[in-house]
Design a protein around this motif. Structure first.
Motif, PDB file in Angstrom:
ATOM      1  N   ASN A 108       0.747  14.356 -17.427  1.00 19.46           N
ATOM      2  CA  ASN A 108       1.552  15.541 -17.727  1.00 19.46           C
ATOM      3  C   ASN A 108       0.939  16.201 -18.961  1.00 19.46           C
ATOM      4  N   GLU A 109       0.180  17.262 -18.742  1.00 16.73           N
ATOM      5  CA  GLU A 109      -0.546  17.892 -19.858  1.00 16.73           C
ATOM      6  C   GLU A 109       0.403  18.597 -20.814  1.00 16.73           C
ATOM      7  N   LYS A 110       1.456  19.191 -20.293  1.00 13.09           N
ATOM      8  CA  LYS A 110       2.402  19.908 -21.146  1.00 13.09           C
ATOM      9  C   LYS A 110       3.038  18.976 -22.166  1.00 13.09           C
ATOM     10  N   LYS A 111       3.389  17.771 -21.731  1.00 12.12           N
ATOM     11  CA  LYS A 111       4.003  16.789 -22.639  1.00 12.12           C
ATOM     12  C   LYS A 111       2.966  15.864 -23.264  1.00 12.12           C
ATOM     13  N   ALA A 112       1.695  16.043 -22.896  1.00 11.54           N
ATOM     14  CA  ALA A 112       0.608  15.203 -23.409  1.00 11.54           C
ATOM     15  C   ALA A 112       0.901  13.725 -23.148  1.00 11.54           C
ATOM     16  N   GLU A 113       1.167  13.413 -21.868  1.00 13.17           N
ATOM     17  CA  GLU A 113       1.501  12.040 -21.476  1.00 13.17           C
ATOM     18  C   GLU A 113       0.559  11.556 -20.371  1.00 13.17           C
ATOM     19  N   ILE A 114       0.124  10.313 -20.512  1.00 16.79           N
ATOM     20  CA  ILE A 114      -0.623   9.638 -19.456  1.00 16.79           C
ATOM     21  C   ILE A 114       0.185   8.410 -19.054  1.00 16.79           C
ATOM     22  N   TRP A 115       0.689   8.418 -17.827  1.00 21.83           N
ATOM     23  CA  TRP A 115       1.490   7.301 -17.316  1.00 21.83           C
ATOM     24  C   TRP A 115       0.577   6.352 -16.543  1.00 21.83           C
ATOM     25  N   LEU A 116       0.673   5.060 -16.851  1.00 23.41           N
ATOM     26  CA  LEU A 116      -0.087   4.026 -16.164  1.00 23.41           C
ATOM     27  C   LEU A 116       0.897   3.151 -15.385  1.00 23.41           C
ATOM     28  N   ASP A 148       0.704  17.176 -13.568  1.00 27.62           N
ATOM     29  CA  ASP A 148      -0.537  17.902 -13.280  1.00 27.62           C
ATOM     30  C   ASP A 148      -1.466  17.100 -12.374  1.00 27.62           C
ATOM     31  N   GLN A 149      -1.510  15.797 -12.623  1.00 27.33           N
ATOM     32  CA  GLN A 149      -2.324  14.921 -11.777  1.00 27.33           C
ATOM     33  C   GLN A 149      -1.552  13.627 -11.510  1.00 27.33           C
ATOM     34  N   ALA A 150      -1.660  13.133 -10.301  1.00 28.53           N
ATOM     35  CA  ALA A 150      -1.119  11.816  -9.952  1.00 28.53           C
ATOM     36  C   ALA A 150      -2.121  11.200  -8.988  1.00 28.53           C
ATOM     37  N   ILE A 151      -2.855  10.215  -9.478  1.00 26.94           N
ATOM     38  CA  ILE A 151      -3.993   9.686  -8.727  1.00 26.94           C
ATOM     39  C   ILE A 151      -3.750   8.213  -8.420  1.00 26.94           C
ATOM     40  N   ASP A 170       0.823  -1.209   0.000  1.00 27.12           N
ATOM     41  CA  ASP A 170       0.000   0.000   0.000  1.00 27.12           C
ATOM     42  C   ASP A 170       0.861   1.264   0.000  1.00 27.12           C
ATOM     43  N   LEU A 171       1.942   1.234   0.796  1.00 34.77           N
ATOM     44  CA  LEU A 171       2.803   2.417   0.889  1.00 34.77           C
ATOM     45  C   LEU A 171       3.506   2.726  -0.426  1.00 34.77           C
ATOM     46  N   MET A 172       3.908   1.688  -1.153  1.00 27.58           N
ATOM     47  CA  MET A 172       4.656   1.949  -2.383  1.00 27.58           C
ATOM     48  C   MET A 172       3.790   2.650  -3.420  1.00 27.58           C
ATOM     49  N   VAL A 173       2.505   2.320  -3.448  1.00 25.25           N
ATOM     50  CA  VAL A 173       1.590   3.027  -4.350  1.00 25.25           C
ATOM     51  C   VAL A 173       1.585   4.519  -4.029  1.00 25.25           C
ATOM     52  N   GLN A 174       1.509   4.837  -2.752  1.00 26.71           N
ATOM     53  CA  GLN A 174       1.500   6.245  -2.342  1.00 26.71           C
ATOM     54  C   GLN A 174       2.845   6.912  -2.627  1.00 26.71           C
ATOM     55  N   ASP A 175       3.928   6.176  -2.452  1.00 27.57           N
ATOM     56  CA  ASP A 175       5.253   6.737  -2.731  1.00 27.57           C
ATOM     57  C   ASP A 175       5.479   6.951  -4.224  1.00 27.57           C
ATOM     58  N   ILE A 176       4.894   6.085  -5.044  1.00 29.09           N
ATOM     59  CA  ILE A 176       4.966   6.290  -6.498  1.00 29.09           C
ATOM     60  C   ILE A 176       4.190   7.558  -6.873  1.00 29.09           C
ATOM     61  N   LYS A 177       3.025   7.725  -6.299  1.00 28.07           N
ATOM     62  CA  LYS A 177       2.250   8.950  -6.533  1.00 28.07           C
ATOM     63  C   LYS A 177       3.084  10.178  -6.180  1.00 28.07           C
ATOM     64  N   LYS A 178       3.799  10.102  -5.060  1.00 24.35           N
ATOM     65  CA  LYS A 178       4.610  11.239  -4.615  1.00 24.35           C
ATOM     66  C   LYS A 178       5.746  11.537  -5.605  1.00 24.35           C
ATOM     67  N   LEU A 179       6.303  10.489  -6.207  1.00 25.05           N
ATOM     68  CA  LEU A 179       7.350  10.711  -7.216  1.00 25.05           C
ATOM     69  C   LEU A 179       6.821  11.577  -8.362  1.00 25.05           C
ATOM     70  N   PHE A 180       5.597  11.296  -8.782  1.00 27.47           N
ATOM     71  CA  PHE A 180       4.991  12.086  -9.859  1.00 27.47           C
ATOM     72  C   PHE A 180       4.647  13.495  -9.385  1.00 27.47           C
ATOM     73  N   ASP A 181       4.198  13.611  -8.153  1.00 24.86           N
ATOM     74  CA  ASP A 181       3.933  14.945  -7.594  1.00 24.86           C
ATOM     75  C   ASP A 181       5.228  15.767  -7.570  1.00 24.86           C
ATOM     76  N   ASP A 182       6.301  15.149  -7.120  1.00 25.97           N
ATOM     77  CA  ASP A 182       7.590  15.844  -7.041  1.00 25.97           C
ATOM     78  C   ASP A 182       8.127  16.208  -8.421  1.00 25.97           C
TER      79      ASP A 182
END
Length: 461
Positions: free
Chosen positions: A360-368, A330-333, A314-326
């Motif tokens: 990332n809207e600027k680069k038009a990327e959706i990361w899964l 634009d969004q990391a859900i 569970d924690l790693m999912v949240q830490d991955i989200k934080k990597l994208f936030d950092d």
């Protein structure tokens, strides 16, 4: 002779690792050559250690039922080469049992067995995997208050399962590998191989603590816990007997040299300090990685470790989200289930959830991102079992691929429901793991990378 060789190769495993991570200020070309050679030598040392362990156990089992023989150096080298053959054949047997079309062996002019993989892409990934293993920093514990609570739970479970005090075990191992060789009367019977009376070990250890801190009975029981029973070397599981040394059985084979490295000879303990240190490392750091030296008889310990591991899933999912936030996405859900997040859109329930969707809207990327926390593995057999679990039994790759395909095939709807600017988005999928992992079974359309590799990828922009 075999224990001397084993301890030398084990010591080199530790030293080569130290060299690899310590010398980092050389000229770039020299540095790369140094790292490659150090990595190569360490892998050879690891292989030699495994072969020596097989030879030691074979010899001890035979000596248990037959009179021992003195051998020459040439005899030993011949036996070592023969043991290497048997180890290689066992490995290829494990591989071929799971993947009969994947691997084969060759014997060169010096009668050395080499294992090859039929699929060149898989072979390349195997070679890259060795390099990645050294480069990757594994996703590990935070050592916060919750982790300290789990450490206590593990210690409590350990004494329930074994009757042994976990801290006493570690302290006794430290005494044997660090202090015992300084005791008067200890005999060095070969290079880095010593002999000392059982009674003297118990007395010497107890004398180093306040009176009454450890009882004679508790220390003797703990010492017995790490003494090898040579008559049980071919036994595993619930008293199952094997015709050969069951080297593939780490989980169900607690009576093996690696975890019981003290040999009894005429009321004395024969041991090598570096091998005792290895056991200390297996029990201390192994449990901190949810990876005990064996599992049979450790029901309560295993239950706590699984609960602890689930916390980090569970924690790693949240830490991955934080990597994208950092990284200023634009969004990391985290934990996105499209059907419940957008109920009016009638997204299919069978898709399951995306561990992280980052935009990332600027680069038009959706990361899964598909996040997976795996146990360590202790043998080729266990590695193949993990591969089978991931790709054959649970089909995590196919389920993730289905979610990837759905986003690609419905990108306009996804852009709309997430309120994104523009319409042409590039979908970037990764399976992210806590440690180095790759597919031996299938060629995948997405990459499997570690948490630290994802972190580097995002830092590089």
């Amino acid at each position: 002779m075999a224990l001397k060789y084993y301890s030398h190769e084990l010591n080199e495993v530790y030293m080569q690792k130290e060299r690899y991570f310590s010398l980092r200020d050389l000229d770039e070309e020299i540095q790369q050559d140094f790292l490659q050679r150090t990595m190569k030598y360490r892998e050879e040392n690891r292989r030699n250690k495994y072969t020596a362990e097989y030879l030691i156990e074979s010899n001890l089992y035979i000596a248990h039922s037959q009179a021992p023989l003195l051998i020459t150096g040439d005899d030993f080298n011949y036996l070592l080469a023969f043991a290497d053959w048997l180890c290689a054949l066992q490995e290829i047997s494990d591989i071929c049992y799971q993947r009969p079309d994947d691997s084969f062996i060759t014997v060169d002019e010096q009668f050395v067995i080499n294992i090859h993989r039929e699929n060149e892409v898989i072979e390349d990934k195997y070679k890259q995997g060795i390099e990645r293993k050294y480069a990757i920093k594994e996703y590990g514990l935070k050592f916060d208050e919750k982790d300290h609570e789990y450490v206590k739970k593990v210690k409590d479970a350990f004494i329930i399962d074994t009757g042994i005090d976990y801290e006493l075990l570690l302290s006794l191992l430290e005494y044997i590998c660090l202090d015992l060789i300084l005791e008067t009367g200890i005999k060095e019977i070969d290079t880095n191989v010593y002999s000392f009376p059982i009674r003297a070990i118990i007395d010497g250890f107890i004398s180093g603590y306040e009176p009454g801190m450890f009882s004679d009975e508790a220390v003797k029981k703990t010492l017995d816990f790490i003494i090898l029973n040579t008559s049980l070397l071919k036994t595993y599981g619930e008293n199952k007997k094997s015709g050969v040394l069951p080297t593939w059985e780490r989980e169900a084979r607690e009576n093996r040299f690696e975890v019981k490295p003290i040999i009894i000879n005429q009321e004395s303990c024969v041991f090598s300090p570096v091998v005792i240190y290895q056991l200390w490392d297996l029990w201390r750091n192994g449990l901190l990685n949810w990876f005990p030296p064996y599992e049979i008889g450790l029901t309560n310990v295993k239950s706590v470790l699984e609960e602890w591991k689930k916390r980090y899933e569970d924690l790693m999912v949240q830490d991955i989200k934080k990597l994208f936030d950092d990284a200023n996405f634009d969004q990391a859900i985290p934990e996105v289930e499209l059907c419940s997040r957008f109920p009016q859109e009638n997204f299919p329930e069978e898709l399951g959830d995306y561990d992280v969707i980052a935009i990332n809207e600027k680069k038009a990327e959706i990361w899964l991102i598909e996040s997976k926390v795996f146990h360590k593995v202790g043998s080729i057999f266990e590695d193949l079992m993990l591969q089978k679990s991931v790709f054959i039994q649970h089909k995590y790759d196919e389920k993730f691929q289905k979610r990837i395909d759905y986003i690609n095939n419905h990108i306009d709807r996804i852009v709309k429901v997430f309120g994104l600017k523009g319409t042409h988005y590039n979908v970037i999928p990764y399976m992210v793991t806590n440690k180095m992992f790759y597919s031996r079974y299938k060629l995948l359309s997405f990459e499997i990378i570690s948490f630290s590799e994802l972190q580097s990828l995002l830092l590089d922009g």
